[in-house]
Design a protein around this motif. Structure first.
Motif, PDB file in Angstrom:
ATOM      1  N   TRP A  47      21.762 -11.968   5.478  1.00 30.88           N
ATOM      2  CA  TRP A  47      22.059 -10.708   4.855  1.00 30.88           C
ATOM      3  C   TRP A  47      23.137  -9.863   5.470  1.00 30.88           C
ATOM      4  CZ3 TRP A  47      19.667  -5.584   5.537  1.00 30.88           C
ATOM      5  CH2 TRP A  47      20.014  -4.448   4.523  1.00 30.88           C
ATOM      6  N   GLN A  50      26.556 -11.999   4.835  1.00 30.63           N
ATOM      7  CA  GLN A  50      27.046 -11.968   3.640  1.00 30.63           C
ATOM      8  C   GLN A  50      27.716 -10.734   3.277  1.00 30.63           C
ATOM      9  OE1 GLN A  50      24.237 -13.338   0.745  1.00 30.63           O
ATOM     10  NE2 GLN A  50      23.564 -15.106   1.961  1.00 30.63           N
ATOM     11  N   CYS A  51      26.803  -9.467   3.631  1.00 32.87           N
ATOM     12  CA  CYS A  51      27.496  -8.367   3.483  1.00 32.87           C
ATOM     13  C   CYS A  51      28.779  -7.865   4.077  1.00 32.87           C
ATOM     14  CB  CYS A  51      26.392  -7.298   3.622  1.00 32.87           C
ATOM     15  SG  CYS A  51      25.098  -7.364   2.687  1.00 32.87           S
ATOM     16  N   CYS A  58      26.816  -5.778  -1.695  1.00 31.60           N
ATOM     17  CA  CYS A  58      25.635  -5.097  -1.301  1.00 31.60           C
ATOM     18  C   CYS A  58      25.715  -3.666  -1.046  1.00 31.60           C
ATOM     19  CB  CYS A  58      25.406  -5.433   0.584  1.00 31.60           C
ATOM     20  SG  CYS A  58      24.951  -7.295   0.609  1.00 31.60           S
ATOM     21  N   VAL A 223      16.470 -13.046   1.393  1.00 28.64           N
ATOM     22  CA  VAL A 223      18.065 -12.636   1.101  1.00 28.64           C
ATOM     23  C   VAL A 223      18.286 -12.054  -0.284  1.00 28.64           C
ATOM     24  CG1 VAL A 223      20.338 -13.097   1.044  1.00 28.64           C
ATOM     25  CG2 VAL A 223      19.053 -14.012   2.853  1.00 28.64           C
ATOM     26  N   LEU A 226      16.534  -8.839  -0.627  1.00 25.42           N
ATOM     27  CA  LEU A 226      17.197  -7.458  -0.170  1.00 25.42           C
ATOM     28  C   LEU A 226      18.487  -7.058  -0.809  1.00 25.42           C
ATOM     29  CD1 LEU A 226      17.207  -9.028   3.769  1.00 25.42           C
ATOM     30  CD2 LEU A 226      15.954  -7.027   2.818  1.00 25.42           C
ATOM     31  N   ARG A 227      19.142  -8.040  -1.321  1.00 22.62           N
ATOM     32  CA  ARG A 227      20.528  -8.096  -1.953  1.00 22.62           C
ATOM     33  C   ARG A 227      20.289  -7.261  -3.150  1.00 22.62           C
ATOM     34  NH1 ARG A 227      24.427 -12.935  -2.205  1.00 22.62           N
ATOM     35  NH2 ARG A 227      25.198 -11.601  -4.025  1.00 22.62           N
TER      36      ARG A 227
END
Length: 316
Positions: A47, A50-51, A58, A223, A226-227
């Protein structure tokens, strides 16, 4: 503690304003690294990666420098603090290092000590502060609650727990952005403020949501959650509204908040601002024909039939 508060007051007086801004936001990650948290830990690392590589996915792309911190905890150990640093590679490497070889299943854990260790590493002078907390256990040392809350309050930090368990099923929680309303709501559920679970009290006092998430079957599933539900930065989703209808199919809506003000939903990541909801089926509609003027007074839409007005199913 008195010295800390006095120092902050003196600093405020020196700059002659009510808020000190140093152009830096601080984002922290406090991670339970017992064996049962394997999927969650991999997800946190992915996460963050990616963010950082594409902050738009995000939410809340900062217009200031962002500094990062992380620490792990279990029982009986607290990991070393990483950060504050603007090098995200150091943070993802640190989180990757939290992966447990085995174990897990015991409860509770040294959550408050881990949180305390990270929080004191955040400067009093900041332009935003948010701490994400990941665990499937309850804290072993709730006696530290008041001390930890004061550290968060002194720094203006939001505390946002993401729970995949609470040594069992997690209790009901509050999503109101108003701290006082949240505490009052939780008091009704638990009987008194002292009876509210410690992590919930910390979140409510910082006007932050508690995310109760099902134990993930994979890191990718975590993930995705979370996103969808967690804003990476200081902006965050408010609570879902009630269903827009009292019967049949409608929608729930929610707003994106930054320091108590509604902002563009894009700042809260790629989660939806609307979702479908269903209520009990509406009663059958009757073909009620009456004077058009009367119907228009009580129904915004009106279909004419043989010079008369008729309620349709959408109007029941």
């Amino acid at each position: 503690m008195i010295l800390t508060r006095l120092t902050k007051i003196v600093l405020l007086a020196l700059v002659g304003c009510s808020t000190i801004v140093n152009g830096k936001e601080y984002i922290g990650f406090v991670v339970d690294n017992t064996g049962s948290m394997f999927n969650e830990i991999v997800a946190v690392k992915d996460w963050i990666t990616q963010c950082v590589s594409s902050l738009g996915i995000c939410g809340d792309t900062p217009n200031v420098v962002r500094e990062w911190l992380s620490v792990s905890f279990n029982d009986p150990t607290i990991g070393a603090l990483t950060g504050p640093t603007d090098n995200t590679n150091l943070i993802t490497q640190a989180v990757n290092g939290y992966l447990p070889a085995s174990g897990g299943g015991d409860c509770p854990e040294l959550a408050m000590k881990g949180l305390q260790k990270l929080a004191v590493g955040i400067p009093l002078v900041n332009d935003g502060c948010k701490i994400f907390f990941f665990s499937d256990a309850t804290p072993k040392n709730p006696i530290l609650l008041s001390a930890v809350f004061q550290i968060l309050a002194d720094r203006g930090c939001d505390f946002e727990p993401i729970l995949t368990g609470c040594c069992g099923t997690c209790p009901s929680y509050c999503t109101s952005p108003n701290p006082r309303l949240c505490i009052d709501e939780l008091k009704k559920s638990f009987g008194s403020e002292d009876a509210i679970p410690p992590l919930y009290r910390l979140a409510a006092r910082t006007a932050s949501p508690v995310h109760v998430v099902a134990k993930p079957s994979s890191s990718a599933a975590m993930v995705t959650t979370l996103r969808r539900e967690v804003s990476f930065g200081i902006a965050r989703w408010g609570p879902w509204s009630s269903c827009s209808v009292t019967c049949g199919n409608g929608v729930n809506t929610r707003s994106c908040y930054h320091r108590g003000k509604v902002v563009e939903t894009s700042r809260c990541g790629d989660g939806p601002s609307k979702k479908d909801c269903s209520m009990p089926a509406c009663p059958p509609c009757e073909d009620e024909r009456t004077d058009c003027l009367v119907v228009k007074l009580f129904h915004r839409l009106c279909g004419k039939v043989d010079g008369k007005c008729r309620k349709t199913c959408d109007q029941c």
